[in-house]
Design a protein around this motif. Sequence first.
Motif, mmCIF file in Angstrom:
data_model
loop_
_atom_site.group_PDB
_atom_site.id
_atom_site.type_symbol
_atom_site.label_atom_id
_atom_site.label_comp_id
_atom_site.label_asym_id
_atom_site.label_seq_id
_atom_site.Cartn_x
_atom_site.Cartn_y
_atom_site.Cartn_z
ATOM 1 N N VAL A 141 45.394 35.333 45.084
ATOM 2 C CA VAL A 141 45.344 36.131 43.757
ATOM 3 C C VAL A 141 46.477 36.747 43.661
ATOM 4 O O VAL A 141 46.672 37.172 44.630
ATOM 5 C CB VAL A 141 43.588 37.005 43.849
ATOM 6 N N GLY A 142 46.634 36.623 42.228
ATOM 7 C CA GLY A 142 48.126 37.457 42.839
ATOM 8 C C GLY A 142 47.983 38.015 40.747
ATOM 9 O O GLY A 142 46.985 38.635 40.284
ATOM 10 N N THR A 143 49.013 38.872 40.597
ATOM 11 C CA THR A 143 48.990 39.623 39.144
ATOM 12 C C THR A 143 49.631 39.181 37.856
ATOM 13 O O THR A 143 51.017 39.063 38.074
ATOM 14 C CB THR A 143 49.671 40.811 39.367
ATOM 15 N N ALA A 144 48.598 39.171 37.043
ATOM 16 C CA ALA A 144 49.429 38.397 35.552
ATOM 17 C C ALA A 144 48.779 39.346 34.574
ATOM 18 O O ALA A 144 49.636 39.664 34.069
ATOM 19 C CB ALA A 144 48.083 37.119 35.543
ATOM 20 N N GLU A 156 32.539 38.671 47.159
ATOM 21 C CA GLU A 156 31.250 38.772 47.727
ATOM 22 C C GLU A 156 30.229 37.082 47.522
ATOM 23 O O GLU A 156 29.096 37.548 47.385
ATOM 24 C CB GLU A 156 30.645 39.276 46.630
ATOM 25 N N TYR A 157 30.579 36.709 46.797
ATOM 26 C CA TYR A 157 30.631 35.112 46.203
ATOM 27 C C TYR A 157 30.845 33.758 46.831
ATOM 28 O O TYR A 157 30.290 32.631 46.797
ATOM 29 C CB TYR A 157 31.089 34.843 45.076
ATOM 30 N N GLY A 158 31.168 33.990 48.530
ATOM 31 C CA GLY A 158 31.495 33.548 48.956
ATOM 32 C C GLY A 158 32.736 32.632 49.619
ATOM 33 O O GLY A 158 33.128 31.971 50.711
ATOM 34 N N TYR A 159 33.398 33.361 48.693
ATOM 35 C CA TYR A 159 34.914 32.499 48.845
ATOM 36 C C TYR A 159 35.920 32.609 49.308
ATOM 37 O O TYR A 159 35.447 34.579 49.726
ATOM 38 C CB TYR A 159 35.436 33.179 46.869
ATOM 39 N N LEU A 160 37.402 32.762 49.791
ATOM 40 C CA LEU A 160 37.679 33.726 50.823
ATOM 41 C C LEU A 160 39.151 33.691 50.203
ATOM 42 O O LEU A 160 40.606 32.976 50.464
ATOM 43 C CB LEU A 160 37.760 32.732 52.344
ATOM 44 N N PRO A 161 39.777 34.360 49.183
ATOM 45 C CA PRO A 161 40.906 34.165 48.800
ATOM 46 C C PRO A 161 41.820 35.094 49.791
ATOM 47 O O PRO A 161 41.744 36.406 50.103
ATOM 48 C CB PRO A 161 41.045 35.296 47.448
ATOM 49 N N ALA A 162 43.380 34.877 49.690
ATOM 50 C CA ALA A 162 43.672 36.211 49.908
ATOM 51 C C ALA A 162 44.826 36.189 48.956
ATOM 52 O O ALA A 162 45.267 35.904 47.522
ATOM 53 C CB ALA A 162 44.572 35.455 51.420
ATOM 54 N N ALA A 163 45.113 37.364 48.968
ATOM 55 C CA ALA A 163 46.477 38.273 47.653
ATOM 56 C C ALA A 163 47.915 37.864 47.787
ATOM 57 O O ALA A 163 48.432 37.574 49.760
ATOM 58 C CB ALA A 163 46.714 39.373 48.134
ATOM 59 N N GLU A 164 48.804 37.593 46.852
ATOM 60 C CA GLU A 164 50.167 37.334 47.454
ATOM 61 C C GLU A 164 50.560 37.919 46.003
ATOM 62 O O GLU A 164 49.946 38.709 45.638
ATOM 63 C CB GLU A 164 50.060 35.824 47.121
ATOM 64 N N ASN A 165 51.900 37.959 46.737
ATOM 65 C CA ASN A 165 52.884 38.695 46.027
ATOM 66 C C ASN A 165 53.595 38.227 44.539
ATOM 67 O O ASN A 165 52.969 36.934 44.722
ATOM 68 C CB ASN A 165 53.964 39.949 46.394
ATOM 69 N N ILE A 168 54.472 34.908 48.335
ATOM 70 C CA ILE A 168 54.508 35.458 49.497
ATOM 71 C C ILE A 168 53.347 36.197 49.881
ATOM 72 O O ILE A 168 52.730 36.930 49.694
ATOM 73 C CB ILE A 168 55.410 36.425 50.205
ATOM 74 N N LEU A 169 51.967 35.596 51.196
ATOM 75 C CA LEU A 169 51.080 36.098 51.141
ATOM 76 C C LEU A 169 51.136 37.309 52.190
ATOM 77 O O LEU A 169 51.528 37.804 52.435
ATOM 78 C CB LEU A 169 50.348 35.307 52.427
ATOM 79 N N LEU A 170 50.518 38.371 51.260
ATOM 80 C CA LEU A 170 50.205 39.989 51.894
ATOM 81 C C LEU A 170 48.965 39.758 52.942
ATOM 82 O O LEU A 170 47.754 38.991 52.641
ATOM 83 C CB LEU A 170 49.621 40.253 50.540
ATOM 84 N N SER A 171 49.471 40.773 53.659
ATOM 85 C CA SER A 171 48.413 41.051 54.944
ATOM 86 C C SER A 171 48.280 41.992 54.597
ATOM 87 O O SER A 171 48.822 43.256 54.462
ATOM 88 C CB SER A 171 49.008 40.457 56.204
ATOM 89 N N GLN A 172 46.875 42.665 54.726
ATOM 90 C CA GLN A 172 46.867 44.514 55.077
ATOM 91 C C GLN A 172 47.750 45.222 56.482
ATOM 92 O O GLN A 172 47.746 44.436 56.659
ATOM 93 C CB GLN A 172 45.140 44.827 55.109
ATOM 94 N N PRO A 173 48.707 46.631 56.480
ATOM 95 C CA PRO A 173 48.623 46.661 57.599
ATOM 96 C C PRO A 173 47.781 46.979 57.893
ATOM 97 O O PRO A 173 46.176 47.274 57.841
ATOM 98 C CB PRO A 173 48.959 48.304 57.364
ATOM 99 N N ASN A 174 48.022 46.865 59.409
ATOM 100 C CA ASN A 174 46.732 47.263 60.703
ATOM 101 C C ASN A 174 46.514 48.388 60.324
ATOM 102 O O ASN A 174 44.573 48.765 60.705
ATOM 103 C CB ASN A 174 47.174 47.091 62.639
ATOM 104 N N LEU A 175 46.585 49.969 60.379
ATOM 105 C CA LEU A 175 46.473 50.754 59.876
ATOM 106 C C LEU A 175 46.629 51.400 58.691
ATOM 107 O O LEU A 175 48.098 51.521 58.603
ATOM 108 C CB LEU A 175 47.502 51.789 60.972
ATOM 109 N N ARG A 176 45.639 52.646 57.724
ATOM 110 C CA ARG A 176 45.980 52.704 56.827
ATOM 111 C C ARG A 176 45.606 54.114 57.092
ATOM 112 O O ARG A 176 44.594 53.858 57.938
ATOM 113 C CB ARG A 176 45.130 51.623 56.162
ATOM 114 N N ARG A 177 46.973 54.609 56.999
ATOM 115 C CA ARG A 177 46.744 56.481 57.558
ATOM 116 C C ARG A 177 47.063 57.359 55.895
ATOM 117 O O ARG A 177 47.569 56.862 54.581
ATOM 118 C CB ARG A 177 47.555 56.968 57.708
#
Length: 730
Positions: free
Chosen positions: A530-533, A582-591, A595-604
């Motif tokens: 999923v990206g930004t359009a 929520e509907y059972g799909y496993l999307p990941a975000a990309e920029n 490029i596949l984006l992963s969340q940081p390990n620590l969000r502060r």
Amino acid sequence: MSTVAITFADELRSRTDDDLATMFKSRPDLVSPVPNDFSALAARATSTPSLVRVIDSLNLWHYQIIEAACALPEPFKKSELIEVTGDETAFALDYLWQIGLLYKEGNNFRTPTNLKLLIGEEPAGLGPVSAKKINFSILKDVPANSAEVLARLTWGPPRGQIANVKKPGAAIAWLLENEILVPIDSHTVVLPREIAIKLRGGKIHKELKNEPEELNGKKIDQKQIDLAAIANISTILRWCEEFLHNLSDEPPTALRTGGIGVRDLKKIAEHLGVDETCVGFVAELCYLGGLVVVDPDDQILPTSAFDIWLTKPAEEKWYSLVVLWLETSRASGLIGKVSDKNIAPLGPELDRAGVSLIRKTTLKVLQENTQLSPDLSSIQSVVKWFNPQKANKDFVEWNLREAEWLGVTGQGGISTFGMNLLTEKDVLGVAASMPKAVDHILIQADNSAVAPGPLTPELSAEMGTIADIESRGGATVYRFSEGSIRRGLDHGKTGDQIKTFLIKISKTPMPQPLDYLIADVAKRHGKLRVGTAHSYIRCEDEGMIQQILHDKKCEHLRFRKIAPQILVSDFELAEVIGELREYGYLPAAENASGILLSQPNLRRAKSRPKPPRIISEFNSPKDAVIQSAVKTVRAGERSRKVEPIVAGTSSNETLSLINQYIADRKTLMISYADNNGSVSNRIIEPISISLGTLTARDETTGELTQFRIPRINGVAPALTILENKADLDL
């Protein structure tokens, strides 16, 4: 020949330093700040805010005596008050006088005017004072039907409603005719105070409760209490860690008022495996400790203080939270209660005055009844005796529940750790009783894992990322699922890294079903992007694109197909990802570059901790502060008395006199103009003069103060002025 004190200020002047110190100790708000003289002290002590505080501190016995005092005509004798209350009142009178709720006029007593206003016009359910002389003998001839009316009004409320005072029924007509009842308006009659007291048998209260009821409950061995308490302490620390890690993984958006919304609270509760009430308390506890904050972008995130907190020993972690809970004025039990709107954790609606007072009283009762798990109604009744004005039954119940969650109590009885906390021991005993942390798990064949004790902070954080906690106790059961593995992949881990980590820390081999689950989720994770359009979806599997396009659950996202492998939507990226998951799909975000984006390990949180304000209760000041306050009031009083006597002196005379007093080390009085031009007299001990400035010790404050020489209008010896003033008074 001494004069009789007729005002509260005059009576205060006649009190000894020890008497004043006792009053300051019992009413610490009187020395914050210290009054200038006795007139200011009397005004402060009889002000409504100060009287409200001291009334709130009274137990039921003392409050009943004050009610009785406010019901008597003033000035009243000690014997008169004892007559309408009881012989035991003699023991309480001295205390009530010392704290300034009564003051003396010769051998009689008076109450401050504002105190009567706070107690109310109908103290102890008594009506107004009669305007006429009452013939009590008529009470012997009251008809039976009229006696029934009197019985209803005797113990209050003293007012009764009737249809028309000019056409009353026979029972009330007789009472009005014989002036036993008095009409207030065309529909209201009232029983005069004197008659009610006579009908009450000459007493003001049915029962004067000079001590609380005995606390009832179940006896429990202290060892069992402590075992339960240490388990509770271990659990509350784990809850706090899980809660904050969960906020880091999936931070909720704050409500407009700053709290956590109902939907987010329920989601976090499901993750922790507890109800929303418990999660609300954990959230408030972390909020008090500065471990969580609402960021400027409205995301609720852990602060950097959380990382420091994690490194501390268990006892220090627990103490840093429980000591704030003791003082807070926030009532987390209100969370979820619906009035005009839902009350949310971290929101501004949780402050309640007196909550801390009730909490401390509840714990004091437990402290005085060790090895006892009290019945709820019994402890509510006892706390009500200690704080009749503030003791809300719900507050007592919530305090007991929270004390159990925190490990201050165990199975309802006060724990050794709670006792050590309340008595301010240096060592609380938590560290020695805490089970040792383990560095391994036991993976089971049903995609679960058992930690046979509390995991080390590092392992606990890692396991919290890739597994959900299913049950807690001496051992913790983790459950691996598609969602939990996806969460780990979102944090930048690969499927192989998750497998390697689990193989390394598990004492049992990894079962094949879990191996397949990790591999399957890792294979599908990120296949759909999923990206930004505004937002777009792309997937190499055209079948999945078709499936999403025709999935009725996704219709509201209004997807449009613009290419065989691409869908676009008007909804935001985060919302699309959340709905698809929520509907059972496993999307990941990309920029934007794909490029596949992963969340940081620590969000502060970017902002600093902002612990909530506390409606503070005044703590008893130290003896040194009390003695200084007594000295300040006395010095201010002497300064006020001699104010008109300091004569003006020229500049040369002022310098000459000051230098002389410095050499002789004498105390002097100066007339000094401040920055606003107002002139006051100050008793000082001059020390030195430099660059047109006099450095001296101000006798009122006891501090070194600098005075500009041009602003000193007059100088005279303090001792001579005091003697002259005394002569004038004579």
